[in-house]
Enzyme design. Structure first.
Site, PDB file in Angstrom:
ATOM      1  N   HIS A  74     -10.256   2.434  -1.056  1.00 56.98           N
ATOM      2  CA  HIS A  74     -10.492   2.091   0.098  1.00 56.98           C
ATOM      3  C   HIS A  74     -10.931   0.632   0.083  1.00 56.98           C
ATOM      4  O   HIS A  74     -12.142   0.617   0.584  1.00 56.98           O
ATOM      5  CB  HIS A  74     -11.056   3.017   0.958  1.00 56.98           C
TER       6      HIS A  74
ATOM      7  N   HIS B  94       0.873  -1.193  -0.068  1.00 49.66           N
ATOM      8  CA  HIS B  94      -0.206  -0.092   0.014  1.00 49.66           C
ATOM      9  C   HIS B  94       0.991   1.170   0.009  1.00 49.66           C
ATOM     10  O   HIS B  94       0.685   2.356  -0.816  1.00 49.66           O
ATOM     11  CB  HIS B  94      -1.062  -0.096   1.267  1.00 49.66           C
TER      12      HIS B  94
END
Length: 759
Positions: A109, A61
């Site tokens: 998300h 990430h």
């Protein structure tokens, strides 16, 4: 306990893997070996905060370790003379009018929304707003593209019901966005069973800032003070980036603890406080505490400036008094901003924070050496070389490109097209989105010129793009659109991504703007599998080729891998957010038919291919040959529309649902029917002409007295007159024979209420 020492220098391979799993680090064996080698050189074992800091920085990430090589290869040089910042800071910055710039970013998300749909989607909105805010910009618009599961399916073991996820995601976006007072104006919504386990929540934001008030996300000078402002720090979101960098398993207590908790009631005054401090010239550098928390924000900011930092955690305001040092350091609690300022400006910022009832802490200073030192309760818990922390491994993963299909499958023709089109327009991926989008506030700042829905009262239809007027004293506007074509990308990642970009491009042209910049959110499965990595590489290559050809900069992006559950991957989903400019918002175009007796034209060569279309998927076909859009033709369309702008009453791009959906949606916005004959479109079967979704087609409404002037000077561009507007029925003929004849209100009813039973 202040800290623990993690014994790794004497650990064998099995123990290294066990440590990574037990501590939730999500580091591979090779990465754990690299950490062990580093501390062997230091002659000591790591403290728990240090190894957690490495795991944050090296997570997929934060580090982009599987994608960085290909992003740089294909997108690294895509800048223009009006690009201010691209792929450097928390968001892209592009010139707006010489005095002001607009700031844009899109983030995923996904994993959090699969586990806690409401909270995951809400914090996605909060995080993307702070990405734009930390550049010094006033957020002016929210965008969200959602890709959700089959909402008619039952609960899966260990997972949440797709319908529950649907309601939670929409509710989270609604409540957070509405409460912070930023209009949610654009986006997309797509359903497929392959998103049952892995919903995709791609949130975007656009802001406006005076060029001399742009704030960078990199430190400026040793001796500058680091301060933390916003909400309190808690245990929520710990290991959030690690969780987002692995494949999903069952929904468990530990996975829920990795989800951040958003609070828009703190975010809204924080926006005010940050803008006030920036207007006063008090902020030297700034970074949002998003994924990785203070660990990532502080490390990345000072690393970008070529410095180090010395930080003390004791004065940070906590949600729980018994938090350990490593928990404070990597907490992903929301609504927090890291700022760098001159020592003499600390009290001024503190006063602004107190005015807006925000927590404020002085946490350290920038240092000249390239080390990060962190103290807690008078003990040093981190002392590391910042380059080791921030220079994560970069993988050039092997990939395999899917062999392109040569065949074209044409499903059987429906016996009754009148009945068929009612069912077709009510399908999840072709029906209206009123139930969802009307929950969002589109006009809260009073700057929305073209909203997501346009048309006469109670007769609205979808806009192709929305228009924002960001400055009070200027008529210049931003044209916004966002979406993806996963149905096409699944068939051919390269051609499908080009079609995604072409649709965004056409949306902006259709609304009267000129495409200006691009950001992406690239959502794929497990990059350790060659076919998935091949999808990613081809998609990124397509973005590079399209933007290079069309002269567009790619200024920011996001990659989300490991979107799989039990080795079932999502559809490859490269979401494109495109921003256009329009010199005068009063000249914006909309999609609904303006009157009776006007001519209807189709511009762009027909594709005559049903591959990837909703029509084909409805009949069970998901493969076949997919032609890429002709970018030279798209350029000619851009120039033609610009030269004929004053003659066009309405326009709508041909994409999801094909030509029939485009014509019908134009009709729905006013209740005015139409009568067209499609025999001159091409020699293909009627259903191919009506429901094909590829190509560069746009439908235009032209006043009868402007027709001759309109078609003059087409320079070889395909322009077909289809028919005229009028009446209250939708009538389609083929070579003089009627094939569809339905009432506008009847078809609109099926289209308008397609989502009613699901939300």
């Amino acid at each position: 306990m202040i800290f623990r020492t993690i014994r790794i220098r004497d650990a064998d391979d099995a123990r290294l893997k066990a440590i990574s799993k037990r501590l939730g680090l999500a580091l591979s064996l090779d990465e754990m070996k690299a950490v062990r080698s580093y501390f062997e050189r230091l002659g000591r074992d790591p403290i728990d905060a240090e190894i957690h800091a490495v795991a944050q920085s090296w997570s997929e990430h934060c580090s982009y370790k599987s994608s960085k090589y290909y992003l740089k290869k294909y997108l690294g040089s895509l800048k223009t003379d009006y690009t201010i910042l691209a792929m450097e800071d928390d968001a892209g910055v592009v010139d707006f009018d010489g005095e002001y710039a607009y700031v844009l970013k899109m983030e995923s998300h996904n994993h959090p929304s699969a586990v806690e749909p409401y909270g995951g989607a809400a914090t996605g909105i909060g995080g993307i707003v702070r990405d734009v805010l930390c550049m010094g910009a006033q957020p002016v618009a929210l965008i969200d593209s959602l890709f959700l599961g089959d909402v008619s399916s039952d609960r899966y073991e260990g997972l949440l019901s797709p319908r529950y996820i649907f309601g939670g995601v929409v509710g989270g976006i609604r409540d957070y966005g509405n409460r912070i007072g930023i209009p949610n104006v654009a986006g997309s919504l797509y359903f497929d069973k392959l998103y049952n386990s892995n919903p995709l929540v791609n949130a975007g934001c656009v802001g406006i800032v005076r060029r001399d008030r742009i704030v960078r996300s990199k430190s400026y000078k040793p001796g500058d003070v680091l301060v933390l402002m916003g909400g309190k720090t808690g245990r929520d979101g710990i290991h959030g980036v690690n969780f987002a960098s692995t494949t999903l398993g069952k929904v468990t207590k530990s996975s829920r603890l990795a989800i951040q908790l958003g609070n828009p009631i703190v975010e809204q005054p924080m926006i005010k406080a940050v803008l006030e401090a920036n207007d006063a010239g008090l902020i030297r550098a700034m970074k949002d505490l998003g994924g990785g928390g203070l660990s990532s924000a502080a490390t990345e900011m000072v690393y970008a400036g070529g410095f180090g930092a010395e930080i003390t955690l004791d004065d940070i305001k906590l949600k729980e008094s018994n938090m350990s040092g490593w928990e404070i350091w990597i907490s992903e609690s929301q609504e927090r901003m890291l700022m760098e300022c001159y020592p003499e400006d600390v009290e001024k910022i503190r006063q602004i924070a107190e005015k807006w009832n925000l927590d404020f802490s002085v946490i350290g200073q920038v240092t000249a050496d390239r080390r990060i030192r962190v103290y807690y309760k008078k003990r040093k818990i981190i002392d590391m070389d910042i380059e080791f922390l921030d220079d994560s491994p970069v993988y050039q993963r092997p990939y395999r490109i899917k062999e392109v299909e040569k065949s074209v499958t044409v499903p059987q023709e429906p016996e009754d097209l009148n009945s068929f089109v009612r069912d077709f327009m009510a399908r999840l991926n072709t029906c209206a989105r009123f139930n969802v989008v009307r929950q969002y506030d589109h006009t809260v700042r009073g700057s929305t010129i073209v909203t997501p829905f346009v048309g006469r009262p109670n007769k609205e239809t979808h806009a192709d793009a929305t228009v924002i007027k960001p400055l009070e004293n200027s008529m210049r506007g931003l044209v916004l659109t966002s979406g993806s074509r996963p149905n096409m990308v699944s068939v051919d990642p390269y051609a499908g991504t080009l079609l995604t970009l072409a649709e965004a491009y056409k949306n902006i042209l259709s609304t009267g703007g000129r495409p200006h910049s691009v950001v992406d959110a690239l959502n794929f499965g497990n990059p350790e599998r060659e076919e998935i990595m091949g999808q990613f590489v081809e998609s990124v290559r397509a973005i590079g080729d399209f933007c290079r050809k069309m002269g567009l900069p790619v200024v920011a992006g996001n990659v989300s891998f490991y979107n799989e559950y039990r080795k079932t991957d999502i559809m490859p989903t490269p979401t494109i957010m495109m921003v256009g400019l329009i010199d005068d918002v009063r000249r914006s175009r909309t999609t609904y038919m303006k009157g009776s007796g006007n001519a209807i034209y189709l511009i762009g060569e027909p594709c005559d291919n049903l591959t990837g279309s909703e029509y084909s998927r409805m009949h069970g076909y998901t493969d076949g040959f997919l032609p890429a859009p002709d970018l030279d033709e798209l350029t000619r369309i851009r120039d033609f529309l610009s030269s004929k702008a004053d003659m066009i009453l309405s326009s709508h791009d041909v994409s999801s649902g094909g030509l029939f959906a485009a014509l019908s949606e134009m009709s729905f916005g006013s209740g005015i029917g139409f009568h067209v004959d499609i025999s001159n479109v091409s020699a293909a079967r009627p259903t191919v002409k009506l429901f094909s979704e590829c190509g560069n087609g746009l439908v235009l409404e032209i006043a009868k007295d402007k027709e001759e002037q309109f078609v003059d000077g087409s320079n070889g561009l395909a322009i077909k007159r289809l028919g005229e507007t009028g009446g209250d029925r939708i009538i389609v003929d083929e070579a003089g024979l009627n094939i569809i004849d339905v009432a506008v209100d009847d078809l609109r009813g099926a289209w308008e209420h397609g989502l009613d039973r699901y939300i």
